[in-house]
Design an enzyme around this catalytic site. Structure first.
Site, PDB file in Angstrom:
ATOM      1  NE  ARG A  24      25.146 -32.082  -8.414  1.00 41.67           N
ATOM      2  CZ  ARG A  24      26.030 -31.194  -7.928  1.00 41.67           C
ATOM      3  NH1 ARG A  24      25.721 -30.441  -6.867  1.00 41.67           N
ATOM      4  NH2 ARG A  24      27.218 -31.036  -8.501  1.00 41.67           N
ATOM      5  N   GLY A  91      28.761 -20.864  -5.791  1.00 47.39           N
ATOM      6  CA  GLY A  91      29.359 -21.304  -7.058  1.00 47.39           C
ATOM      7  C   GLY A  91      28.520 -22.369  -7.736  1.00 47.39           C
ATOM      8  NE  ARG A 119      34.284 -19.717  -5.804  1.00 46.00           N
ATOM      9  CZ  ARG A 119      33.492 -20.667  -5.317  1.00 46.00           C
ATOM     10  NH1 ARG A 119      32.446 -20.337  -4.577  1.00 46.00           N
ATOM     11  NH2 ARG A 119      33.742 -21.923  -5.565  1.00 46.00           N
ATOM     12  CD  GLN A 166      30.726 -25.481  -8.096  1.00 49.39           C
ATOM     13  OE1 GLN A 166      31.307 -24.568  -8.671  1.00 49.39           O
ATOM     14  NE2 GLN A 166      30.462 -25.453  -6.799  1.00 49.39           N
ATOM     15  CG  ASP A 312      33.855 -28.542  -0.538  1.00 40.96           C
ATOM     16  OD1 ASP A 312      34.600 -27.782  -1.192  1.00 40.96           O
ATOM     17  OD2 ASP A 312      32.709 -28.844  -0.931  1.00 40.96           O
ATOM     18  CE  LYS A 339      36.770 -25.738  -4.159  1.00 43.25           C
ATOM     19  NZ  LYS A 339      35.773 -26.289  -5.071  1.00 43.25           N
ATOM     20  NE  ARG A 343      36.726 -22.890   1.600  1.00 48.01           N
ATOM     21  CZ  ARG A 343      35.629 -23.530   1.196  1.00 48.01           C
ATOM     22  NH1 ARG A 343      35.733 -24.706   0.585  1.00 48.01           N
ATOM     23  NH2 ARG A 343      34.441 -23.001   1.396  1.00 48.01           N
ATOM     24  NE  ARG A 385      32.572 -26.502   2.330  1.00 44.32           N
ATOM     25  CZ  ARG A 385      31.389 -27.064   2.583  1.00 44.32           C
ATOM     26  NH1 ARG A 385      31.129 -27.523   3.791  1.00 44.32           N
ATOM     27  NH2 ARG A 385      30.479 -27.175   1.645  1.00 44.32           N
TER      28      ARG A 385
HETATM   29  C1  S3P Z   1      30.260 -28.770  -5.599  1.00 43.50           C
HETATM   30  C2  S3P Z   1      31.460 -29.034  -6.208  1.00 43.50           C
HETATM   31  C3  S3P Z   1      32.752 -28.618  -5.645  1.00 43.50           C
HETATM   32  C4  S3P Z   1      32.644 -28.243  -4.178  1.00 43.50           C
HETATM   33  C5  S3P Z   1      31.453 -27.373  -3.897  1.00 43.50           C
HETATM   34  C6  S3P Z   1      30.173 -28.074  -4.312  1.00 43.50           C
HETATM   35  C7  S3P Z   1      29.029 -29.221  -6.265  1.00 43.50           C
HETATM   36  O1  S3P Z   1      33.196 -27.480  -6.349  1.00 43.50           O
HETATM   37  O2  S3P Z   1      33.822 -27.598  -3.751  1.00 43.50           O
HETATM   38  O3  S3P Z   1      31.382 -27.059  -2.525  1.00 43.50           O
HETATM   39  O4  S3P Z   1      27.956 -29.227  -5.624  1.00 43.50           O
HETATM   40  O5  S3P Z   1      29.101 -29.597  -7.442  1.00 43.50           O
HETATM   41  P1  S3P Z   1      34.015 -27.601  -7.731  1.00 43.50           P
HETATM   42  O6  S3P Z   1      33.135 -28.202  -8.738  1.00 43.50           O
HETATM   43  O7  S3P Z   1      34.376 -26.178  -8.082  1.00 43.50           O
HETATM   44  O8  S3P Z   1      35.221 -28.422  -7.415  1.00 43.50           O
END
Ligand code: S3P
Length: 436
Positions: A24, A91, A119, A166, A312, A339, A343, A385
């Site tokens: 970010r 992701g 994904r 996300q 996570d 993920k 997982r 992980r």
């Molecule tokens: C993240 C949000 C999570 C998390 C990922 C990082 C982020 O994913 O599992 O490791 O930085 O916004 P999701 O938004 O798919 O839950």
């Protein structure tokens, strides 16, 4: 990597910068006119993917030293890139950047590695399409690779079917460069780093529980950010301490953002010896020092709104549950299947090989604690992980645990093996043949 257990851990350590905050910081730095400065950026493969995509979109990102970066934002907006935006395994990179580009009149192609291409992207493609962006996938697919044509978006009032930071962040980034009020409501509140950082950059937003509203257009101001330590990386060492630190293990500068501390709550509910000393917030993120000691844990139940606060950390929590007294039930966590790998399956398979009693559920796991784990050969499935969780399981297990394809730790924690070797000096043996 070969790990010989049972081994003990001790010492004082600091984990690398938070992955979510690092992504970010670069993204908001790119959107802000002028120069932003970052210290403590996580230098991992996922963050590198965000950096290289932003560079292709026209941001200038310079490395000034270890974890230290200067970001010169887009002049007026992102440029149409000449090349594919390769998001690697990340992701967060693809979903957040799709929101960013969808609100600008440019076309780009997003791609990723084999795991990312499996994904689900529907969760961002659908709302962004509804707002007016155009997506083109192979045979109508909403998986990567995907081409996007952005433009003037209509504001959305969107209820996300899954709790995902996300997706929320994707829509907030789209809202920033659109006209009108966007509202995102989640089934349960997720990590709020985007909201905190936007507020820190002077963007006005409204939020209440699991709803956030942003009226665009707004442009963030340049930032000066120090990235806090990643609690998701710290979780592996907290677990190591609970399993094997007779003299205690201290972790400094760990993020204590309440939207991320579900793992600490679970550890306390399991009876873990965990001391938390909160310090001053760093760049708007709560943080502090943790001291953890070997503890006999008891089983617990994890579900509902706790799940997004530790999503996570579930594989490493399962490792702790494997030798806890009694039963641990983890439910409402079907998201784990979407993920970097499935997982739920990966955790069940690996823990089963180590002698744990684990049952796979559609949306989680049931684990009955055993007195001892026994070393075995386990697979990382190229998931960072899973590799790190099994390394910690290996510390506690009797005998040798061999983990194949451990290079994937570079995704979120490139210095993991070095850090583990420092706190558990006799436990690690690198097997050159098994390295990815
Ligand atoms: C993240 C949000 C999570 C998390 C990922 C990082 C982020 O994913 O599992 O490791 O930085 O916004 P999701 O938004 O798919 O839950």
């Amino acid at each position: 990597m070969k790990i010989r257990g049972p081994a003990s851990v001790s010492g004082v350590m600091r984990v690398p910068g938070d992955k979510s905050v690092s992504h970010r910081t670069l993204i908001l730095g790119a959107l802000a006119p002028g120069e932003s400065l970052v210290e403590g950026l996580l230098e991992s493969a996922d963050v590198h993917s965000t950096r290289s995509c932003l560079t292709r979109l026209g941001a200038r990102i310079e490395r000034l030293g270890q974890g230290k970066y200067r970001v010169n934002g887009f002049e007026s907006g992102p440029e149409e890139p000449r090349e594919v935006l390769d998001c690697g395994n990340s992701g967060t990179t693809v979903r957040l950047l799709m929101g960013l580009v969808a609100a600008h009149p440019i076309s780009c192609v997003f791609a990723g590695d084999a795991s990312l291409s499996e994904r689900p992207m529907e969760r961002v493609v659908r709302p962004l399409s509804e707002a007016g962006a155009t997506f083109l996938g192979r045979a109508g697919s909403t998986r990567l690779p995907l081409a996007v044509r952005g433009g003037n978006l209509r504001p959305l009032d969107h209820r996300t079917p899954v709790a995902s930071a996300q997706v929320k962040s994707c829509l907030l980034l789209a809202a920033l460069n659109s006209t009108g009020t966007w509202r995102v409501t989640e089934p349960a509140a997720t990590r709020d780093h985007t909201e905190r950082m936007l507020e820190g950059a002077g963007v006005v937003l409204w939020r209440d529980g699991s709803t956030v509203e942003l009226t665009g257009p707004q442009r963030p101001r340049p930032l000066s950010v120090t990235v806090v330590g990643d609690i998701s990386s710290a979780a592996f060492f907290i677990a190591a301490g609970l399993l094997a630190a007779d003299d205690g293990l201290a972790l400094q500068g760990v993020s204590l953002n309440p939207s991320r501390t579900g793992f600490l709550d679970a550890v306390k509910a399991m009876g873990g010896s965990l001391e938390i000393v909160e310090g001053e917030p760093v760049s708007g993120e709560p943080q502090g020092r943790l001291v953890v000691r070997r503890s006999q844990l008891t089983g617990t139940t994890i579900g509902g709104s706790l799940v997004p606060r530790l999503i996570d950390e579930i594989p490493i929590l399962a490792v702790l549950a494997a030798t806890a007294r009694g039963r641990t039930v983890i439910r409402d966590a079907a998201e784990l299947r979407a993920k970097e790998c499935d997982r739920i399956k990966a955790t069940v398979e690996a823990l089963d090989l180590l002698g744990a009693k684990v049952q796979e559920q559609a949306d989680g796991l049931i684990i009955d604690g055993v007195t001892e784990l026994v070393g075995a050969e386990v697979a990382s499935r190229d998931d960072h992980r899973i590799a790190m969780s099994m390394a910690i399981a290996g510390l506690a297990a009797r005998g040798t645990t061999t983990i194949a394809r451990t290079g994937c730790v570079d995704i979120s924690y490139p210095s993991f093996w070095t850090d583990l070797a420092r706190v558990a000096p006799d436990a690690l043996h690198r097997d050159e043949d098994s390295l990815a």
